[in-house]
Design an enzyme around this catalytic site. Sequence first.
Site, PDB file in Angstrom:
ATOM      1  N   HIS A   1      -3.156   0.765  11.700  1.00  0.00           N
ATOM      2  CA  HIS A   1      -2.800  -0.706  11.536  1.00  0.00           C
ATOM      3  C   HIS A   1      -1.275  -1.011  11.323  1.00  0.00           C
ATOM      4  O   HIS A   1      -0.464  -0.128  11.180  1.00  0.00           O
ATOM      5  CB  HIS A   1      -3.410  -1.205  10.312  1.00  0.00           C
ATOM      6  CG  HIS A   1      -3.311  -0.194   9.037  1.00  0.00           C
ATOM      7  ND1 HIS A   1      -4.320   0.681   8.926  1.00  0.00           N
ATOM      8  CD2 HIS A   1      -2.412  -0.063   8.204  1.00  0.00           C
ATOM      9  CE1 HIS A   1      -3.777   1.728   7.880  1.00  0.00           C
ATOM     10  NE2 HIS A   1      -2.676   1.040   7.336  1.00  0.00           N
TER      11      HIS A   1
ATOM     12  N   HIS B   1      -0.424  12.002  -2.832  1.00  0.00           N
ATOM     13  CA  HIS B   1      -0.187  10.542  -3.414  1.00  0.00           C
ATOM     14  C   HIS B   1      -1.694   9.975  -3.440  1.00  0.00           C
ATOM     15  O   HIS B   1      -1.846   8.693  -4.251  1.00  0.00           O
ATOM     16  CB  HIS B   1       0.669   9.932  -2.423  1.00  0.00           C
ATOM     17  CG  HIS B   1       0.156   9.499  -1.388  1.00  0.00           C
ATOM     18  ND1 HIS B   1       0.067  10.778  -0.244  1.00  0.00           N
ATOM     19  CD2 HIS B   1      -0.216   8.642  -0.573  1.00  0.00           C
ATOM     20  CE1 HIS B   1      -0.704   9.847   0.967  1.00  0.00           C
ATOM     21  NE2 HIS B   1      -0.785   8.841   0.690  1.00  0.00           N
ATOM     22  N   ASP B   2      -2.808  10.464  -2.622  1.00  0.00           N
ATOM     23  CA  ASP B   2      -3.775   9.649  -2.684  1.00  0.00           C
ATOM     24  C   ASP B   2      -4.975  10.194  -3.857  1.00  0.00           C
ATOM     25  O   ASP B   2      -4.648  11.283  -4.446  1.00  0.00           O
ATOM     26  CB  ASP B   2      -4.397   9.978  -1.466  1.00  0.00           C
ATOM     27  CG  ASP B   2      -3.877   8.743  -0.389  1.00  0.00           C
ATOM     28  OD1 ASP B   2      -3.567   7.771  -0.829  1.00  0.00           O
ATOM     29  OD2 ASP B   2      -3.948   9.036   0.673  1.00  0.00           O
TER      30      ASP B   2
ATOM     31  N   ARG C   1       3.857  12.268  10.618  1.00  0.00           N
ATOM     32  CA  ARG C   1       2.357  12.410   9.941  1.00  0.00           C
ATOM     33  C   ARG C   1       1.450  11.309  10.591  1.00  0.00           C
ATOM     34  O   ARG C   1       1.973   9.829   9.747  1.00  0.00           O
ATOM     35  CB  ARG C   1       2.683  12.508   8.393  1.00  0.00           C
ATOM     36  CG  ARG C   1       1.321  12.097   7.654  1.00  0.00           C
ATOM     37  CD  ARG C   1       1.428  11.980   5.984  1.00  0.00           C
ATOM     38  NE  ARG C   1       0.132  11.809   5.454  1.00  0.00           N
ATOM     39  CZ  ARG C   1      -0.404  10.511   5.121  1.00  0.00           C
ATOM     40  NH1 ARG C   1      -0.270   9.641   6.054  1.00  0.00           N
ATOM     41  NH2 ARG C   1      -1.374  10.502   4.250  1.00  0.00           N
TER      42      ARG C   1
ATOM     43  N   GLU D   1      -3.572  12.736   9.867  1.00  0.00           N
ATOM     44  CA  GLU D   1      -4.361  12.587   8.406  1.00  0.00           C
ATOM     45  C   GLU D   1      -5.594  12.292   8.658  1.00  0.00           C
ATOM     46  O   GLU D   1      -5.652  10.868   9.027  1.00  0.00           O
ATOM     47  CB  GLU D   1      -3.443  11.502   7.521  1.00  0.00           C
ATOM     48  CG  GLU D   1      -3.866  11.362   6.103  1.00  0.00           C
ATOM     49  CD  GLU D   1      -4.447  10.219   5.639  1.00  0.00           C
ATOM     50  OE1 GLU D   1      -4.995   9.951   4.592  1.00  0.00           O
ATOM     51  OE2 GLU D   1      -4.521   9.531   6.567  1.00  0.00           O
TER      52      GLU D   1
ATOM     53  N   ASP E   1       0.646  -1.176   0.129  1.00  0.00           N
ATOM     54  CA  ASP E   1      -0.095   0.061  -0.185  1.00  0.00           C
ATOM     55  C   ASP E   1       0.895   1.171   0.022  1.00  0.00           C
ATOM     56  O   ASP E   1       0.713   2.231   0.699  1.00  0.00           O
ATOM     57  CB  ASP E   1      -0.993   0.203   1.243  1.00  0.00           C
ATOM     58  CG  ASP E   1      -2.098   1.112   1.218  1.00  0.00           C
ATOM     59  OD1 ASP E   1      -2.209   1.735   0.125  1.00  0.00           O
ATOM     60  OD2 ASP E   1      -2.368   1.687   2.470  1.00  0.00           O
TER      61      ASP E   1
ATOM     62  N   ARG F   1      -3.757   4.779  -7.904  1.00  0.00           N
ATOM     63  CA  ARG F   1      -3.077   5.930  -7.357  1.00  0.00           C
ATOM     64  C   ARG F   1      -1.855   5.973  -7.877  1.00  0.00           C
ATOM     65  O   ARG F   1      -1.145   7.018  -7.711  1.00  0.00           O
ATOM     66  CB  ARG F   1      -3.209   5.664  -5.796  1.00  0.00           C
ATOM     67  CG  ARG F   1      -4.652   5.987  -5.321  1.00  0.00           C
ATOM     68  CD  ARG F   1      -4.620   5.944  -3.883  1.00  0.00           C
ATOM     69  NE  ARG F   1      -4.051   4.570  -3.356  1.00  0.00           N
ATOM     70  CZ  ARG F   1      -4.096   4.208  -2.170  1.00  0.00           C
ATOM     71  NH1 ARG F   1      -4.252   5.018  -1.031  1.00  0.00           N
ATOM     72  NH2 ARG F   1      -3.518   2.815  -1.731  1.00  0.00           N
TER      73      ARG F   1
ATOM     74  N   ASP G   1      -0.952   8.641  10.334  1.00  0.00           N
ATOM     75  CA  ASP G   1      -1.763   7.906   9.113  1.00  0.00           C
ATOM     76  C   ASP G   1      -3.043   7.372   9.812  1.00  0.00           C
ATOM     77  O   ASP G   1      -3.118   6.746  10.637  1.00  0.00           O
ATOM     78  CB  ASP G   1      -0.873   7.021   8.177  1.00  0.00           C
ATOM     79  CG  ASP G   1      -1.754   6.345   7.544  1.00  0.00           C
ATOM     80  OD1 ASP G   1      -1.954   7.139   6.270  1.00  0.00           O
ATOM     81  OD2 ASP G   1      -2.101   5.219   7.390  1.00  0.00           O
TER      82      ASP G   1
ATOM     83  N   GLN H   1      -3.239  -5.346   6.097  1.00  0.00           N
ATOM     84  CA  GLN H   1      -3.112  -4.225   7.245  1.00  0.00           C
ATOM     85  C   GLN H   1      -4.220  -4.617   8.338  1.00  0.00           C
ATOM     86  O   GLN H   1      -5.059  -4.244   8.217  1.00  0.00           O
ATOM     87  CB  GLN H   1      -3.340  -2.846   6.401  1.00  0.00           C
ATOM     88  CG  GLN H   1      -2.367  -2.284   5.150  1.00  0.00           C
ATOM     89  CD  GLN H   1      -2.796  -1.257   4.333  1.00  0.00           C
ATOM     90  OE1 GLN H   1      -3.787  -1.582   3.904  1.00  0.00           O
ATOM     91  NE2 GLN H   1      -1.804  -0.090   4.449  1.00  0.00           N
TER      92      GLN H   1
HETATM   93  C1  GLC Z   1      -3.783   6.930   4.094  1.00  0.00           C
HETATM   94  C2  GLC Z   1      -2.823   7.006   3.218  1.00  0.00           C
HETATM   95  C3  GLC Z   1      -3.094   6.186   2.244  1.00  0.00           C
HETATM   96  C4  GLC Z   1      -3.312   4.825   2.526  1.00  0.00           C
HETATM   97  C5  GLC Z   1      -4.130   4.541   4.067  1.00  0.00           C
HETATM   98  C6  GLC Z   1      -3.958   3.255   4.639  1.00  0.00           C
HETATM   99  O1  GLC Z   1      -4.943   7.469   3.939  1.00  0.00           O
HETATM  100  O2  GLC Z   1      -2.716   8.525   2.651  1.00  0.00           O
HETATM  101  O3  GLC Z   1      -2.148   6.093   0.987  1.00  0.00           O
HETATM  102  O4  GLC Z   1      -3.667   3.746   1.430  1.00  0.00           O
HETATM  103  O5  GLC Z   1      -3.636   5.571   4.811  1.00  0.00           O
HETATM  104  O6  GLC Z   1      -2.780   3.232   5.314  1.00  0.00           O
END
Ligand code: GLC
Length: 642
Positions: free
Chosen positions: A182, A394-395, A280, A324, A139, A519, A282, A250
Site C-alpha cells: 500500500h 516493533h510489532d 525489507r 515480511e 502507522d 505497539r 513489507d 493505507q
Molecule cells: C508490517 C509492519 C507493521 C505495519 C504493517 C502495515 O506488518 O511490520 O508495523 O503495521 O506492515 O504496513
Amino acid sequence: MQRLMDTALATAMASLKKLDQHDQDVFALRFKRSFADLYGPLQVLYGHLPEFESMLLSLSTHLADAWAKRSPALRLHDLKRDLEPDWFQRPDMLGYVFYLDRFNDNLKGVLKKLDYLEEIGASYVHFMPCLMPRPGDSDGGYSVMDYRQIDPRYGTMADLERVTTALRHKGISTCVDLVLNHTAKEHEWARKARAGDPKYQAYYWMFDDRTQPDMYEKTLLEIFPEHAPGNFTWYDDAKKWVWTTFNEHQWDLNWSNPDVFVEIVDIMLFLANTGVEIVRLDAVAFMWKRPGTQCQNEPEVHQILHALRAASRIAAPALIHKEEAIVAPKQLIPYLGVGEHSGREGNLAYHNSLMVQFWSALATRSTKLMTHVLRSHFPTRFENATWGTYLRCHDDIGWAVTDEDAGAVGISGAAHRHYLADFYEGGFPGTFARGSVFQANPLTGDRRTNGSLASLCGLETAIANKDMSAMSLAVQRILLGHALIASFGGVPLLYMGDELGMLNDPSYKHDPHLSHDSRWLHRPRMDWERAGHRHDQTTLEGQIFTGITRIMARRRATAHLHGNNPTEIVDCGVDGVFAFRRSSPTGALVALFNFTENWLPVPRHWVAETGARNFWDELSGARVDTPGDVVALPPYARVWIT
Ligand code: GLC
C-alpha cells in the site's frame, strides 16, 4: 522468449551507450543470466495483456537506466557480492534494528554512533521506516507518501547515501523498508486517483458500490479490528470504496496492473543506488487479491517476488530481499523460495514460528510444542536464502499456534492461545511477564501481545518487586533467547534496546498520534545513560549487554552456524529442553536450551549419538563434563556442543 530477450536487451543497451564497454558487457551478462526469471513470472502475471511486450521493453529500459546511474563504488560492490553470494548466510552476520529518531535523532546521528554499532558487532542495520510518511499518524512510517524522499525529520537522500557509504566502509549493510502492499492516501498516485485520473485509479482497488467489497469481505480477515475494522473505506469526494487492508490511510496497490510493477522496480533500484543493500519488503502476503480467499499468500505473490528479485539481480546485484510475511509455517516457507521459485525469491524472511515458540516454551516450561512445530513443518535449509531470527520486533506477537499442532501434543489450541495472551499480559497467576493485550477480537477470540523483550522476560516485575533472584532469572531468559537466535540458522536480529534490557515505555499514551496503537509500548527511545553502564557487571544492563555481545562473538567464531548448514530439530526426550543439530562438513554441533528454572539432565549417549564428538561447548569455550553420564543443564542453560 529468445526473440523477446534479444529485443529487450537491444532496447536496454540503447540506454547504456555512455558507459564504457566493460560496464555495458557486465549489464548484458547479468541481463541474460536473469532474463528467464523476469520473463517467466511476468508472463504468468501479465502475459494475457495486450501491453505485455511493451511492458517488458519499458521495464528493460528502466533496469538499464538504473544500472547507468549506479556509482562505480556500488558496481564494485556488486562484483564483491557476486563473488561471495553466501555473504548474508555467514556467521558474522548480525542485524541491529532501530528507529532513526529513537536511536540517535536522525541519519547524521547514526554516524556519531558507529563505534556503538561496531561494539555490538552489527554487520547489518535496519532503519525502521524512514521514507517520507504521511503527516500525523503514519502507522510507524508504514504509510509512505513519497518513496524517493527521506522523512525530513531524519535528513535527506544525500544523508542516506553518506550514511550507507560510511557503514559499508565498516562492513555494515543498510536495510530499509519498501512497503509493497500500500501507499499512503497522500501519495501522488493516490491523490491523482482520488481526483478522478483513470490511469492512477487503476493503481489501486476502487469500487463504485459495495457489491465487490461485500463479496471480498466474506472471506477477508481484519488486521486491526480495534482501530481500523473492515477492509474498505468510502471516500465521499471520489465517490469510491477503496481497499484499505490496514489503516484507512493505507491504500492497497493493485499489482494486477503491470504499471505498478514497473513503478516499484524503479523505486527499488533507486533505493539500491543510494547504497541500500537489503530491502525489507513489507506486508508482501497481501499483494494479490482473489475472490473467495483471505487474499493472503496467493501464488501470484510469489511470481511478483520472483520477478522483483530478478530485477535486482540484473541491475543491482548487491541488493538482497527480505520478505515480511507473518503467516503460518505452510504459507511462510514459500517466501524463501520453493519449487520453481527455489533460490530465486526472498533471501531472508522472519522466522515468526521460532519467535512464537520461544515465548510459548518460556511460559509453559515445556518444549513439546516447540519441538513438534519446528520439526514437522520446516525444511532444514534453503537454497540461497535463510531466516531472520528474532525474539522481539516493533510489532505485536500474534499467538500463531494452530489447533492441529496443539492437538498433536495433547493440548487445546484455543486454550493455549488464550493462556499465552493472559500470561504475557501479566494477568496469569504466577506469571513473570508484564505486557499488554493488542487487538482483542471478540468474534474470533484472538488477542495479541505487546511488550518489550525484557518486560516479557520478567525484568520489569522483578525490578518492581526488588526481587534479586527474579532479576537474575529474567537476565538468563534474555540470554537464552539470544543464544537461540544466534545459533538456529539465519541472521539474528537484535531489536534496539534489547541489548540493555530496556523495559516497556508507556509514554506513547500521551501522544495523540500514537495513543491508539499500543505497539509503541515496546518502541522506546534509546537510553544512552543506561548504555553508559554497559561495561559495568554490577548493573543489569552490563550483564545483559556483555552476555549478548559475548554470544554474538562466539557465533562469529563458530563455522557450524553458517546459514547454509542444515538445522535439524531433534528430540532429546527431556521435556523443557529444546535441541537441534547443525550439521557441517567438519562435524556436527548439538545445541541444547533449558527453558525452565530447574536443573535438567540430558543423557550423554544421546548427545554423542546426535553428533557431538569432543564434548566441547563452543558457546562458553569450555569442556562439557558429564558426571553420571549426563549433561547437566542449569536453569535456562544454553550450550553449543561439538
Ligand atoms: C508490517 C509492519 C507493521 C505495519 C504493517 C502495515 O506488518 O511490520 O508495523 O503495521 O506492515 O504496513
